[in-house]
Design a protein around this motif. Structure first.
Motif, PDB file in Angstrom:
ATOM      1  N   SER A 127     -25.693  25.253  16.527  1.00  0.00           N
ATOM      2  CA  SER A 127     -24.759  25.790  15.532  1.00  0.00           C
ATOM      3  C   SER A 127     -23.554  24.863  15.411  1.00  0.00           C
ATOM      4  O   SER A 127     -23.326  24.011  16.283  1.00  0.00           O
ATOM      5  N   GLY A 128     -22.786  25.074  14.360  1.00  0.00           N
ATOM      6  CA  GLY A 128     -21.584  24.265  14.173  1.00  0.00           C
ATOM      7  C   GLY A 128     -20.613  24.425  15.323  1.00  0.00           C
ATOM      8  O   GLY A 128     -20.056  23.452  15.846  1.00  0.00           O
ATOM      9  N   ALA A 129     -20.405  25.671  15.740  1.00  0.00           N
ATOM     10  CA  ALA A 129     -19.463  25.919  16.833  1.00  0.00           C
ATOM     11  C   ALA A 129     -19.924  25.212  18.104  1.00  0.00           C
ATOM     12  O   ALA A 129     -19.110  24.633  18.842  1.00  0.00           O
ATOM     13  N   TYR A 155     -10.728  25.543  10.448  1.00  0.00           N
ATOM     14  CA  TYR A 155     -11.806  26.433  10.873  1.00  0.00           C
ATOM     15  C   TYR A 155     -12.820  25.612  11.657  1.00  0.00           C
ATOM     16  O   TYR A 155     -13.350  24.619  11.145  1.00  0.00           O
ATOM     17  N   HIS A 156     -13.069  26.003  12.903  1.00  0.00           N
ATOM     18  CA  HIS A 156     -14.041  25.262  13.705  1.00  0.00           C
ATOM     19  C   HIS A 156     -15.071  26.178  14.365  1.00  0.00           C
ATOM     20  O   HIS A 156     -15.867  25.700  15.164  1.00  0.00           O
ATOM     21  N   GLU A 224     -11.259  18.797   9.774  1.00  0.00           N
ATOM     22  CA  GLU A 224     -12.224  18.782   8.681  1.00  0.00           C
ATOM     23  C   GLU A 224     -11.639  17.880   7.594  1.00  0.00           C
ATOM     24  O   GLU A 224     -10.501  18.098   7.187  1.00  0.00           O
ATOM     25  N   ASP A 257     -14.775  16.985  11.834  1.00  0.00           N
ATOM     26  CA  ASP A 257     -15.658  18.142  11.750  1.00  0.00           C
ATOM     27  C   ASP A 257     -16.220  18.193  10.329  1.00  0.00           C
ATOM     28  O   ASP A 257     -15.576  18.700   9.405  1.00  0.00           O
ATOM     29  N   VAL A 259     -19.016  19.701   9.513  1.00  0.00           N
ATOM     30  CA  VAL A 259     -20.027  20.762   9.488  1.00  0.00           C
ATOM     31  C   VAL A 259     -20.231  21.265   8.054  1.00  0.00           C
ATOM     32  O   VAL A 259     -21.361  21.479   7.615  1.00  0.00           O
ATOM     33  N   GLN A 260     -19.138  21.421   7.309  1.00  0.00           N
ATOM     34  CA  GLN A 260     -19.267  21.941   5.935  1.00  0.00           C
ATOM     35  C   GLN A 260     -19.328  20.810   4.899  1.00  0.00           C
ATOM     36  O   GLN A 260     -20.014  20.904   3.891  1.00  0.00           O
ATOM     37  N   LYS A 286     -24.537  23.121   9.216  1.00  0.00           N
ATOM     38  CA  LYS A 286     -24.775  23.642   7.860  1.00  0.00           C
ATOM     39  C   LYS A 286     -25.877  22.893   7.076  1.00  0.00           C
ATOM     40  O   LYS A 286     -27.031  23.196   7.247  1.00  0.00           O
TER      41      LYS A 286
HETATM   42  C1  LIG Z   1     -19.053  26.784   9.511  1.00  0.00           C
HETATM   43  C2  LIG Z   1     -18.209  25.830  10.240  1.00  0.00           C
HETATM   44  C3  LIG Z   1     -18.220  25.752  11.648  1.00  0.00           C
HETATM   45  C4  LIG Z   1     -19.005  26.711  12.505  1.00  0.00           C
HETATM   46  O1  LIG Z   1     -20.383  26.582  12.298  1.00  0.00           O
HETATM   47  P1  LIG Z   1     -21.353  27.743  12.836  1.00  0.00           P
HETATM   48  O2  LIG Z   1     -22.735  27.175  12.605  1.00  0.00           O
HETATM   49  O3  LIG Z   1     -21.066  28.951  12.012  1.00  0.00           O
HETATM   50  O4  LIG Z   1     -21.055  27.946  14.261  1.00  0.00           O
HETATM   51  C5  LIG Z   1     -17.445  24.785  12.247  1.00  0.00           C
HETATM   52  N1  LIG Z   1     -16.703  23.926  11.514  1.00  0.00           N
HETATM   53  C6  LIG Z   1     -16.677  23.970  10.182  1.00  0.00           C
HETATM   54  C7  LIG Z   1     -15.856  22.978   9.428  1.00  0.00           C
HETATM   55  C8  LIG Z   1     -17.420  24.926   9.484  1.00  0.00           C
HETATM   56  O5  LIG Z   1     -17.364  25.000   8.159  1.00  0.00           O
END
Ligand SMILES: *Cc1c(COP(=O)(O)O)cnc(C)c1O
Length: 451
Positions: A127-129, A155-156, A224, A257, A259-260, A286
């Motif tokens: 997962s992202g976290a 947001y992390h 981010e 980060d 992730v998004q 993601k």
């Molecule tokens: C969604 C998100 C996360 C967390 O990802 P999960 O898969 O929900 O744990 C971490 N950082 C950013 C920038 C995100 O958008």
């Protein structure tokens, strides 16, 4: 056997939620805690391209892609085929027990794609976290330092460590403390609200890093490149480059980060490219595997190798089925030239809201990049956030068959994260549904505006 493709048009055959969805929601409320509270008044039955078909036969336009995940569409034949083949061969070995080459193949693809020069290595997670947690572990092992700095509006994730990095209290942190130690928050860059240039905002950030933490204690700065849940905040030009420059000069790692923002979402493979920065570590999730649970930390080999053998891992991390989906999704992004498609989506959304903005000054800031766009709605006089209005629009849009997401520290941002493969006409129809609702709130402004 291939199925009939899902018609790429919006169609409501019942009110939303329909009778089956109502029944399912009732059962859901018995067995699933209300902490989850899904926002769309429908239950998914099939999802393809830009359309979600629900259990009552309604077809909704998807402007959320499961929060920036199903970039190539939630049932792309190439991804489906790759997953099926892998499931037939094996579902799991645990990479730490018996390795498989597809894990390395994905690490190699990441090495080719990320904006880090020189050799990189990647660890795959779920997962992202979890990726963020591992990036923190790696940064501490490499630097021998402990402090981690995150930004306002960040947001992390929602695990104990990542909650401490996430800025917004409600709903992410409230009542869940205490949080992990050695996490610090510094101001970033939010041009619409702080009015600072990139250089000015970076000077403010660096001053906080130096006076409140000290470079000799600081392992890493995490940010981010476009802040997601915080409201798609694009930092002022040059901000990130200045912060990264300071990190490099002070033996502090910079963790992007993504992730998004990663995997073509913002019109490039990674948003760091547009900022002209080279992170030491990048966290990815993601869009990486089109919905199969997978994440990664990719970083400079020297940094990644600071961790002792056996120091990273987990039972499922880099699961072979998820990896197969990831390799296939990356192939589709290349073949279908989805970076260009994401850029085009950004132009369409910008044009649409610029039109609306001409006679609705509540549409105060249109921002983002590529298929990651948002509008911030405020009281034109005071800039006060119109959170209630944004919520009202999102609720009504969903009832009319358009899956709409909101965001922002103040809850007053409508955000758009469509699957990048969405048809242009479908996208435009979805946007029109939303802005028609917005226009209606204008005629009865006296009752709809926040107090
Ligand atoms: C969604 C998100 C996360 C967390 O990802 P999960 O898969 O929900 O744990 C971490 N950082 C950013 C920038 C995100 O958008």
């Amino acid at each position: 056997m291939s199925r009939e493709p899902l018609d790429q048009s919006r169609k409501l055959v019942t009110e939303l939620p329909g009778p089956k969805a109502r029944e399912m929601r009732e059962r859901m409320e018995t067995y699933v805690p209300k902490a989850l509270s899904p926002s769309t008044p429908a239950f998914a039955s099939r999802v393809e391209g830009g359309i979600l078909e629900d259990v009552d036969g309604n077809r909704l336009i998807d402007l959320g892609a499961g929060i920036a995940v199903t970039t190539v569409g939630a049932s792309h034949p190439k991804v489906v085929e790759a997953v099926k083949q892998q499931v037939e061969d094996f579902t799991h070995t645990c990479f730490m027990v018996t390795p498989y080459d597809s894990y390395t193949q994905l690490a190699q693809r990441l090495d080719e794609l990320v904006p880090i020069s020189g050799q990189t290595r990647s660890v795959l997670l779920n997962s992202g976290a979890e990726a963020v947690e591992n990036a923190v572990k790696i940064a501490r092992a490499y630097t021998g330092k402990q402090a981690i700095a995150a930004f306002d509006h960040a947001y992390h994730g929602r695990t104990t460590l990542t909650m401490g990095l996430t800025a917004k209290n409600m709903p992410y942190k409230d009542s869940f403390g205490p949080f992990a130690s050695e996490l610090y928050r510094v101001p970033g860059s939010y041009p619409f609200r702080d009015g600072l240039s990139g250089e000015e905002a970076a000077a403010r950030t660096i001053s906080s890093l130096e006076s409140q933490i000290g470079a000799n204690n600081l392992a890493a700065v995490i940010m981010e490149p476009i802040q997601g849940e915080g409201g798609f905040i694009v930092p002022a030009e040059g901000f990130l480059a200045k912060v990264v420059e300071w990190c490099k000069a002070n033996d502090v790692l910079f963790i992007a980060d993504e992730v998004q923002t990663g995997f073509v979402r913002t019109g490039t493979w990674f948003a760091s490219e547009t900022e002209g920065i080279e992170p030491d570590l990048i966290t990815l999730a993601k869009g990486i595997a089109n919905g199969m649970p997978l994440s990664a930390v990719t970083g400079r080999a020297e940094v990644m190798d600071a961790v002792h053998p056996g120091g990273l891992g987990g039972t499922y991390g880099g699961n072979p089925v998820a990896v197969a989906a990831g390799l296939a999704a990356i192939e589709v992004m290349e073949e279908e030239n989805l970076t260009a498609k994401a850029t085009r989506i950004g132009e369409i959304i910008t044009d649409h809201f610029q039109q609306v903005q001409q006679d609705d000054p509540r549409v105060a800031d249109i921002r983002g990049r590529g298929a990651m766009m948002a509008v911030e709605l405020v009281d034109p006089e005071t800039k006060a956030p119109l959170a209630e209005l944004v919520n009202q629009i999102a609720v009504e849009a969903r009832k009319q068959g358009v899956i709409t997401l909101t965001a922002g520290t103040y809850g007053n941002v409508l955000r758009f994260l469509p699957p990048v493969v969405i048809g242009e006409d479908l996208l435009k129809e979805g946007l029109s549904v939303i802005t028609d609702i917005l226009a209606e709130t204008r005629s009865d402004q006296s009752v709809s505006v926040d107090a």
